[in-house]
Design a protein around this motif. Structure first.
Motif, PDB file in Angstrom:
ATOM      1  N   GLU A 124      44.379  34.959  40.091  1.00 50.13           N
ATOM      2  CA  GLU A 124      45.515  35.449  39.487  1.00 50.13           C
ATOM      3  C   GLU A 124      45.503  37.067  39.440  1.00 50.13           C
ATOM      4  O   GLU A 124      44.369  37.375  39.223  1.00 50.13           O
ATOM      5  CB  GLU A 124      45.529  34.914  37.888  1.00 50.13           C
ATOM      6  CG  GLU A 124      45.912  33.324  37.754  1.00 50.13           C
ATOM      7  CD  GLU A 124      45.933  32.966  36.506  1.00 50.13           C
ATOM      8  OE1 GLU A 124      45.419  33.572  35.534  1.00 50.13           O
ATOM      9  OE2 GLU A 124      47.128  31.927  36.143  1.00 50.13           O
ATOM     10  N   THR A 125      46.365  37.628  38.936  1.00 49.32           N
ATOM     11  CA  THR A 125      46.586  38.942  38.620  1.00 49.32           C
ATOM     12  C   THR A 125      47.542  39.272  37.529  1.00 49.32           C
ATOM     13  O   THR A 125      48.538  38.317  37.398  1.00 49.32           O
ATOM     14  CB  THR A 125      46.856  39.778  40.127  1.00 49.32           C
ATOM     15  OG1 THR A 125      46.858  41.237  39.723  1.00 49.32           O
ATOM     16  CG2 THR A 125      48.560  39.470  40.445  1.00 49.32           C
ATOM     17  N   THR A 126      47.343  40.443  36.932  1.00 45.61           N
ATOM     18  CA  THR A 126      48.506  40.872  35.922  1.00 45.61           C
ATOM     19  C   THR A 126      49.046  42.178  36.157  1.00 45.61           C
ATOM     20  O   THR A 126      48.298  43.028  36.454  1.00 45.61           O
ATOM     21  CB  THR A 126      47.898  40.879  34.428  1.00 45.61           C
ATOM     22  OG1 THR A 126      47.112  39.490  34.289  1.00 45.61           O
ATOM     23  CG2 THR A 126      48.967  41.496  33.617  1.00 45.61           C
ATOM     24  N   ASP A 127      50.360  42.164  36.196  1.00 45.71           N
ATOM     25  CA  ASP A 127      51.061  43.611  36.480  1.00 45.71           C
ATOM     26  C   ASP A 127      52.611  43.436  35.709  1.00 45.71           C
ATOM     27  O   ASP A 127      52.689  42.671  34.857  1.00 45.71           O
ATOM     28  CB  ASP A 127      51.383  43.509  38.089  1.00 45.71           C
ATOM     29  CG  ASP A 127      51.954  42.203  38.552  1.00 45.71           C
ATOM     30  OD1 ASP A 127      52.552  41.678  37.828  1.00 45.71           O
ATOM     31  OD2 ASP A 127      52.065  42.186  39.859  1.00 45.71           O
ATOM     32  N   GLY A 128      53.411  44.154  36.254  1.00 47.83           N
ATOM     33  CA  GLY A 128      54.689  44.403  35.464  1.00 47.83           C
ATOM     34  C   GLY A 128      55.506  43.266  35.469  1.00 47.83           C
ATOM     35  O   GLY A 128      56.522  42.819  34.521  1.00 47.83           O
ATOM     36  N   TYR A 129      54.914  42.139  36.367  1.00 47.64           N
ATOM     37  CA  TYR A 129      55.834  40.908  36.328  1.00 47.64           C
ATOM     38  C   TYR A 129      55.207  39.881  35.479  1.00 47.64           C
ATOM     39  O   TYR A 129      55.506  38.717  35.726  1.00 47.64           O
ATOM     40  CB  TYR A 129      55.777  40.329  37.659  1.00 47.64           C
ATOM     41  CG  TYR A 129      56.838  41.218  38.602  1.00 47.64           C
ATOM     42  CD1 TYR A 129      58.092  41.203  38.359  1.00 47.64           C
ATOM     43  CD2 TYR A 129      56.021  42.023  39.526  1.00 47.64           C
ATOM     44  CE1 TYR A 129      58.824  42.128  39.283  1.00 47.64           C
ATOM     45  CE2 TYR A 129      56.883  42.922  40.578  1.00 47.64           C
ATOM     46  CZ  TYR A 129      57.989  42.735  40.169  1.00 47.64           C
ATOM     47  OH  TYR A 129      58.968  43.760  41.062  1.00 47.64           O
ATOM     48  N   GLY A 130      54.018  39.879  34.864  1.00 45.33           N
ATOM     49  CA  GLY A 130      53.029  39.247  33.943  1.00 45.33           C
ATOM     50  C   GLY A 130      51.897  38.814  34.813  1.00 45.33           C
ATOM     51  O   GLY A 130      51.535  39.525  35.714  1.00 45.33           O
ATOM     52  N   THR A 131      51.517  37.499  34.227  1.00 46.62           N
ATOM     53  CA  THR A 131      50.146  37.207  35.059  1.00 46.62           C
ATOM     54  C   THR A 131      50.536  35.927  35.942  1.00 46.62           C
ATOM     55  O   THR A 131      51.305  34.951  35.430  1.00 46.62           O
ATOM     56  CB  THR A 131      49.170  36.707  33.868  1.00 46.62           C
ATOM     57  OG1 THR A 131      48.821  37.588  32.945  1.00 46.62           O
ATOM     58  CG2 THR A 131      48.280  35.960  34.590  1.00 46.62           C
ATOM     59  N   HIS A 132      50.130  36.226  37.005  1.00 49.12           N
ATOM     60  CA  HIS A 132      50.677  35.199  38.030  1.00 49.12           C
ATOM     61  C   HIS A 132      49.556  35.226  39.387  1.00 49.12           C
ATOM     62  O   HIS A 132      48.661  36.186  39.416  1.00 49.12           O
ATOM     63  CB  HIS A 132      52.124  35.615  38.949  1.00 49.12           C
ATOM     64  CG  HIS A 132      51.877  37.051  39.464  1.00 49.12           C
ATOM     65  ND1 HIS A 132      51.675  37.480  40.612  1.00 49.12           N
ATOM     66  CD2 HIS A 132      52.326  38.233  38.667  1.00 49.12           C
ATOM     67  CE1 HIS A 132      51.683  38.540  40.606  1.00 49.12           C
ATOM     68  NE2 HIS A 132      52.120  39.392  39.495  1.00 49.12           N
ATOM     69  N   LEU A 133      49.744  34.208  40.101  1.00 54.99           N
ATOM     70  CA  LEU A 133      48.799  34.349  41.546  1.00 54.99           C
ATOM     71  C   LEU A 133      49.314  35.468  42.279  1.00 54.99           C
ATOM     72  O   LEU A 133      50.358  35.877  42.349  1.00 54.99           O
ATOM     73  CB  LEU A 133      48.891  32.935  42.304  1.00 54.99           C
ATOM     74  CG  LEU A 133      48.469  31.545  41.446  1.00 54.99           C
ATOM     75  CD1 LEU A 133      48.966  30.519  42.067  1.00 54.99           C
ATOM     76  CD2 LEU A 133      47.109  31.827  41.100  1.00 54.99           C
ATOM     77  N   LYS A 134      48.182  35.998  42.827  1.00 52.60           N
ATOM     78  CA  LYS A 134      48.408  37.158  43.892  1.00 52.60           C
ATOM     79  C   LYS A 134      49.559  37.040  44.797  1.00 52.60           C
ATOM     80  O   LYS A 134      50.496  37.872  45.286  1.00 52.60           O
ATOM     81  CB  LYS A 134      47.201  37.478  44.553  1.00 52.60           C
ATOM     82  CG  LYS A 134      46.141  38.371  43.424  1.00 52.60           C
ATOM     83  CD  LYS A 134      44.942  38.779  44.351  1.00 52.60           C
ATOM     84  CE  LYS A 134      44.147  39.550  43.266  1.00 52.60           C
ATOM     85  NZ  LYS A 134      43.087  40.011  43.995  1.00 52.60           N
ATOM     86  N   GLY A 135      49.750  35.561  45.529  1.00 56.72           N
ATOM     87  CA  GLY A 135      50.550  35.433  46.471  1.00 56.72           C
ATOM     88  C   GLY A 135      51.922  34.724  45.811  1.00 56.72           C
ATOM     89  O   GLY A 135      52.619  34.360  46.722  1.00 56.72           O
ATOM     90  N   GLY A 136      51.845  34.647  44.661  1.00 51.99           N
ATOM     91  CA  GLY A 136      52.799  34.139  43.817  1.00 51.99           C
ATOM     92  C   GLY A 136      53.059  32.512  43.960  1.00 51.99           C
ATOM     93  O   GLY A 136      51.938  32.056  44.334  1.00 51.99           O
ATOM     94  N   GLY A 137      54.042  31.861  43.671  1.00 44.13           N
ATOM     95  CA  GLY A 137      53.917  30.057  43.565  1.00 44.13           C
ATOM     96  C   GLY A 137      53.358  29.772  42.308  1.00 44.13           C
ATOM     97  O   GLY A 137      52.966  30.709  41.572  1.00 44.13           O
ATOM     98  N   ASP A 138      53.306  28.320  42.213  1.00 48.13           N
ATOM     99  CA  ASP A 138      52.720  27.884  40.895  1.00 48.13           C
ATOM    100  C   ASP A 138      51.608  27.051  41.428  1.00 48.13           C
ATOM    101  O   ASP A 138      51.648  26.248  42.314  1.00 48.13           O
ATOM    102  CB  ASP A 138      53.951  26.951  40.324  1.00 48.13           C
ATOM    103  CG  ASP A 138      55.206  27.941  39.905  1.00 48.13           C
ATOM    104  OD1 ASP A 138      55.165  28.756  39.113  1.00 48.13           O
ATOM    105  OD2 ASP A 138      56.179  27.710  40.559  1.00 48.13           O
ATOM    106  N   GLY A 139      50.623  27.115  40.530  1.00 50.84           N
ATOM    107  CA  GLY A 139      49.334  26.768  40.762  1.00 50.84           C
ATOM    108  C   GLY A 139      48.865  25.517  39.962  1.00 50.84           C
ATOM    109  O   GLY A 139      49.579  25.456  38.749  1.00 50.84           O
ATOM    110  N   PHE A 140      48.390  24.536  40.556  1.00 50.50           N
ATOM    111  CA  PHE A 140      48.116  23.146  39.921  1.00 50.50           C
ATOM    112  C   PHE A 140      46.638  22.716  40.081  1.00 50.50           C
ATOM    113  O   PHE A 140      45.978  22.913  41.179  1.00 50.50           O
ATOM    114  CB  PHE A 140      48.985  21.953  40.233  1.00 50.50           C
ATOM    115  CG  PHE A 140      50.267  22.095  40.001  1.00 50.50           C
ATOM    116  CD1 PHE A 140      50.740  21.451  38.785  1.00 50.50           C
ATOM    117  CD2 PHE A 140      51.205  22.986  40.647  1.00 50.50           C
ATOM    118  CE1 PHE A 140      52.151  21.519  38.439  1.00 50.50           C
ATOM    119  CE2 PHE A 140      52.429  23.346  40.467  1.00 50.50           C
ATOM    120  CZ  PHE A 140      52.987  22.584  39.210  1.00 50.50           C
TER     121      PHE A 140
END
Length: 327
Positions: A244-260
């Motif tokens: 995960e990373t945090t930037d102007g788009y919020g907290t998300h995986l660096k490559g995007g997509g949704d993790g489980f």
């Protein structure tokens, strides 16, 4: 000059001497001629045009902004082409086969688009290298889905995120909290008959503002845009896809997509045939199949869609697992 060139080509006879009329024959009666092969190519082009137009016509109403954003070359955004070869030898494994997937005639009806590569378009643009979920024997009755697997492998439980689902979400405008979303219910299985999922929930209202707000969704895929694209310009490592990373788009995986995560407390809370025994078996030994179902097709009241969803089907780019082992 262009007309003369076309006329010369279209006045040719085919090997059987058959002619079809299109341009006047200057050496004979006033009739129109075209070769059989050229006429066939003409009809094929018209058919493709009609097919694309039909496939891209919204069925849910609304504007065409999402379609225009998705209609881009090279499978994703930017000038870099999406490479055919998976870039990681280890640490990130692409699901490479679909199971009894529906093959539809539309532009996004080819299930290999969900297993060939990840071609993210980034935050503001969709990808064209995606598969729209269809009705297959692997789906629950009346639902649209796709089931994927890793040939000869099973996905094992690792520390943290175990796999990432890449769907075709993207921003609706420039606000990171307003997105074009077609959420996906995620379930995994050992035998392809009994499935365990998480606790997929939508907590908003039926307003467009709520439906586009990612904060209203939990344990669903199709929420975060796909940032990763396997191109020459890619700088992400295999480990980055699960970080995960945090930037102007919020907290998300660096490559995007949704993790489980199989160790999540909500895993095992849903799924046909799921119980604590099966849940624990998947956690300890892994799973073979993953089923991605358009949430709207399972329950359109619990998982409503905004009016600009074109066909009420999620568009799958692919699934990547962190750890696999031989079956």
């Amino acid at each position: 000059m262009l007309r003369n060139f076309a006329q010369r080509d279209m006045n040719r006879q085919n090997s059987n001497g058959r002619r079809f009329c299109l341009f006047p024959d200057q050496n004979g009666p006033q009739r129109m001629r075209i070769s059989f092969a050229t006429f066939t190519r003409f009809l094929l082009c018209i058919g493709i045009l009609i097919g694309v137009t039909t496939s891209c016509t919204p069925t849910g109403g609304g504007d065409n902004s999402a379609l225009l954003a998705a209609a881009i070359p090279s499978g994703g955004s930017g000038a870099q082409a999406c490479l055919e070869q998976w870039p990681f030898a280890s640490g990130a494994y692409l699901a490479d086969n679909s199971v009894n997937a529906a093959l539809d005639a539309g532009v996004f009806g080819d299930p290999t688009k969900a297993t060939n590569k990840i071609c993210g378009g980034g935050w503001t643009t969709g990808s064209t290298d995606v598969y729209s979920t269809g009705s297959s024997s692997e789906c629950e009755s009346g639902e649209t889905c796709i089931v994927l697997e890793w040939t000869g492998k099973r996905v094992t439980n690792a520390t943290g995120i175990d796999f990432v689902v890449y769907e075709n979400a993207f921003l609706h405008g420039t606000n990171p909290n307003s997105r074009f979303l077609e959420p996906v219910i995620v379930e995994v299985s050992i035998d392809g008959n009994n499935w365990c999922g998480w606790n997929p929930t939508y907590s908003g209202s039926s307003s467009a503002t709520d439906l586009r707000n990612p904060a209203n969704y939990s344990d669903l895929a199709g929420i975060t845009p796909v940032v990763f694209k396997q191109s020459d310009a890619n700088s992400l490592t295999a480990a980055d896809l699960f970080t995960e990373t945090t930037d102007g788009y919020g907290t998300h995986l660096k490559g995007g997509g949704d993790g489980f995560d199989l160790d999540s407390s909500s895993f095992g809370n849903s799924g046909s045939g799921c119980n604590t025994t099966l849940r624990d078996s998947i956690r300890s030994s892994g799973f073979v199949y993953i089923r991605l179902t358009t949430a709207y097709s399972r329950n359109n009241s619990s998982y409503p869609l905004a009016s600009d969803s074109f066909d009420q089907k999620a568009d799958i780019d692919g699934v990547v697992a962190r750890s696999v082992t031989n079956r």
